[in-house]
Motif scaffolding. Structure first.
Motif, mmCIF file in Angstrom:
data_model
loop_
_atom_site.group_PDB
_atom_site.id
_atom_site.type_symbol
_atom_site.label_atom_id
_atom_site.label_comp_id
_atom_site.label_asym_id
_atom_site.label_seq_id
_atom_site.Cartn_x
_atom_site.Cartn_y
_atom_site.Cartn_z
ATOM 1 N N PRO A 68 31.806 141.050 13.885
ATOM 2 C CA PRO A 68 31.691 140.334 12.614
ATOM 3 C C PRO A 68 32.878 139.391 12.429
ATOM 4 C CG PRO A 68 32.375 142.613 12.255
ATOM 5 C CD PRO A 68 32.014 142.501 13.700
ATOM 6 N N GLY A 69 32.584 138.247 11.861
ATOM 7 C CA GLY A 69 33.654 137.298 11.571
ATOM 8 C C GLY A 69 33.957 136.307 12.666
ATOM 9 N N TRP A 70 33.183 136.331 13.767
ATOM 10 C CA TRP A 70 33.515 135.410 14.855
ATOM 11 C C TRP A 70 33.303 133.950 14.423
ATOM 12 C CZ3 TRP A 70 30.115 131.933 16.963
ATOM 13 C CH2 TRP A 70 28.738 132.157 16.745
ATOM 14 N N GLU A 71 32.318 133.706 13.556
ATOM 15 C CA GLU A 71 32.106 132.335 13.094
ATOM 16 C C GLU A 71 33.273 131.875 12.220
ATOM 17 O OE1 GLU A 71 30.005 134.866 12.326
ATOM 18 O OE2 GLU A 71 27.903 134.282 12.602
ATOM 19 N N ARG A 72 33.826 132.803 11.428
ATOM 20 C CA ARG A 72 34.906 132.456 10.512
ATOM 21 C C ARG A 72 36.136 131.960 11.265
ATOM 22 N NH1 ARG A 72 35.979 137.200 8.579
ATOM 23 N NH2 ARG A 72 33.951 137.229 7.546
ATOM 24 N N ALA A 73 36.416 132.600 12.405
ATOM 25 C CA ALA A 73 37.580 132.186 13.196
ATOM 26 C C ALA A 73 37.446 130.736 13.637
ATOM 27 C CB ALA A 73 37.743 133.101 14.405
ATOM 28 N N ARG A 74 36.248 130.333 14.020
ATOM 29 C CA ARG A 74 36.038 128.957 14.476
ATOM 30 C C ARG A 74 36.018 127.976 13.310
ATOM 31 N NH1 ARG A 74 31.044 128.064 17.534
ATOM 32 N NH2 ARG A 74 32.028 126.136 18.212
ATOM 33 N N GLN A 75 35.568 128.442 12.135
ATOM 34 C CA GLN A 75 35.591 127.567 10.964
ATOM 35 C C GLN A 75 37.014 127.309 10.505
ATOM 36 O OE1 GLN A 75 33.120 129.817 8.312
ATOM 37 N NE2 GLN A 75 31.206 129.185 9.278
ATOM 38 N N GLN A 76 37.855 128.345 10.540
ATOM 39 C CA GLN A 76 39.231 128.208 10.089
ATOM 40 C C GLN A 76 40.096 127.472 11.107
ATOM 41 O OE1 GLN A 76 40.361 132.247 9.287
ATOM 42 N NE2 GLN A 76 39.310 132.323 7.315
ATOM 43 N N ASP A 77 39.757 127.607 12.376
ATOM 44 C CA ASP A 77 40.505 126.929 13.444
ATOM 45 C C ASP A 77 39.493 126.338 14.418
ATOM 46 O OD1 ASP A 77 42.616 126.012 14.946
ATOM 47 O OD2 ASP A 77 42.996 127.929 15.937
ATOM 48 N N PRO A 78 38.934 125.174 14.099
ATOM 49 C CA PRO A 78 37.857 124.595 14.905
ATOM 50 C C PRO A 78 38.258 124.379 16.361
ATOM 51 C CG PRO A 78 38.076 123.441 12.804
ATOM 52 C CD PRO A 78 39.269 124.341 12.933
ATOM 53 N N ASP A 79 37.239 124.384 17.221
ATOM 54 C CA ASP A 79 37.469 124.208 18.652
ATOM 55 C C ASP A 79 38.293 122.965 18.944
ATOM 56 O OD1 ASP A 79 35.929 126.466 19.103
ATOM 57 O OD2 ASP A 79 34.108 125.340 19.563
ATOM 58 N N ARG A 80 37.981 121.886 18.273
ATOM 59 C CA ARG A 80 38.688 120.627 18.577
ATOM 60 C C ARG A 80 40.169 120.722 18.242
ATOM 61 N NH1 ARG A 80 35.931 115.921 15.527
ATOM 62 N NH2 ARG A 80 34.146 116.838 16.588
ATOM 63 N N GLU A 81 40.522 121.537 17.229
ATOM 64 C CA GLU A 81 41.935 121.731 16.910
ATOM 65 C C GLU A 81 42.624 122.555 17.995
ATOM 66 O OE1 GLU A 81 43.520 120.305 14.486
ATOM 67 O OE2 GLU A 81 41.689 119.308 13.786
ATOM 68 N N VAL A 82 41.925 123.562 18.482
ATOM 69 C CA VAL A 82 42.459 124.384 19.580
ATOM 70 C C VAL A 82 42.712 123.510 20.803
ATOM 71 C CG1 VAL A 82 41.959 126.311 21.147
ATOM 72 C CG2 VAL A 82 41.311 126.462 18.724
ATOM 73 N N LEU A 83 41.758 122.649 21.121
ATOM 74 C CA LEU A 83 41.880 121.788 22.293
ATOM 75 C C LEU A 83 42.972 120.738 22.109
ATOM 76 C CD1 LEU A 83 38.061 121.340 22.948
ATOM 77 C CD2 LEU A 83 39.650 122.694 24.327
ATOM 78 N N SER A 84 43.074 120.211 20.906
ATOM 79 C CA SER A 84 44.104 119.208 20.629
ATOM 80 C C SER A 84 45.509 119.802 20.796
ATOM 81 C CB SER A 84 43.920 118.654 19.218
ATOM 82 O OG SER A 84 44.892 117.687 18.926
ATOM 83 N N ARG A 85 45.686 121.036 20.324
ATOM 84 C CA ARG A 85 47.000 121.676 20.474
ATOM 85 C C ARG A 85 47.348 121.908 21.933
ATOM 86 N NH1 ARG A 85 45.211 124.951 16.151
ATOM 87 N NH2 ARG A 85 44.887 126.722 17.561
ATOM 88 N N ALA A 86 46.330 122.076 22.776
ATOM 89 C CA ALA A 86 46.580 122.277 24.204
ATOM 90 C C ALA A 86 46.944 120.975 24.910
ATOM 91 C CB ALA A 86 45.353 122.896 24.862
#
Length: 273
Positions: A178-196
């Protein structure tokens, strides 16, 4: 920083045959578009990470001299290996490993693709590792498709409700955290990739009309992590009967029609200044 949700590593055990047969292929228009925008040389190396049964590796294989098809589930890589042999695709190399544990040389891939799986991985460390593995100027594509229970039609709502009922009945509701969608909403994939370190190159969407039979939908359900054959077990025939009874009232000519959405998010490893 958002806490990532962890998925169990063997949720797809026993699903590979169903996955290969009943998961819908990415449309050719999307594959062609991705190959064009990624400016493939025709001589590079592809990494299909969390490859499943090769839904991206196989349609892209002729554009590379070497393909790595990597998945943590041995059932999946065994199907890829058998398909590669049958297709005479000796340049497809199968590796059973998690994305977090895969070993690869820096700057060794021209394109990395991840199909319907980035949310199941440790996104930040995998993004960092993918950045290191890509050649400067290389691309990473996160590819997605919608499931048949996600749409607005009456039969899709009925299917979604029925699947939830069966997950509860079989004690399988917790297989998908439960909550896996929330993690991506709060920290979207594109933000994760941009930080990398990746440069965002855009999102590209494609829609395809598909006509399901109820039998095909039963097979698709068995390809999922939440109601695989091991969970349905001795109640599989009962499930199929319930599925048929529930969806037959919506079927026109024995078919259920949906507009399937496919998309990919493309990012680039910048070249040195």
């Amino acid at each position: 920083m958002v806490n990532e949700v962890s998925f169990e590593p063997d949720l797809y055990r026993g699903t590979a045959g169903y996955y290969d047969r009943f998961r819908l292929p990415y449309p050719e228009a999307m594959i062609t578009n991705l190959a064009r925008l990624a400016a493939l040389s025709g001589h590079g190396r592809l990494l299909d990470l969390a490859c499943g049964t090769g839904q991206l590796a196989f349609p892209l294989r002729d554009r590379f001299t070497e393909v790595w098809a990597v998945d943590a589930e041995p059932d999946m890589t065994e199907v890829v290996r058998a398909k590669a042999i049958a297709a005479g695709a000796a340049h497809i190399r199968t590796i059973t490993a998690s994305a977090e544990e895969l070993r690869a040389e820096p700057d060794s891939f021209e394109l990395i693709v991840i199909g319907n799986a980035f949310h199941r991985l440790g996104r930040a460390p995998v993004a960092q590792r993918a950045y290191a593995w890509l050649k400067p100027g290389g691309y990473l594509a996160l590819c997605w498709s919608t499931g048949p229970w996600t749409g607005p039609q009456a039969w899709q709502r009925a299917l979604d409700s029925m699947l939830r009922k069966w997950q509860d009945a079989l004690g399988a509701s917790g297989r998908v955290p439960p909550g896996w969608e929330r993690a991506r909403q709060q920290d979207p994939d594109r933000e994760v990739l941009s930080r990398a370190g990746f440069e965002l190159s855009g999102r590209h969407e494609f829609s395809v009309e598909h006509h399901w039979t109820i039998r095909e939908l039963a097979g698709y359900v068995r390809s999922t992590s939440f109601l695989p054959p091991s969970v349905l077990a001795y109640r599989a025939a009962e499930f199929d009967a319930d599925l048929t009874a529930e969806l037959s009232r919506h079927a026109a000519g024995g078919r259920l029609t949906e507009m399937v959405s496919f998309a990919y998010e493309l990012v680039r490893k910048p070249t040195p200044a």
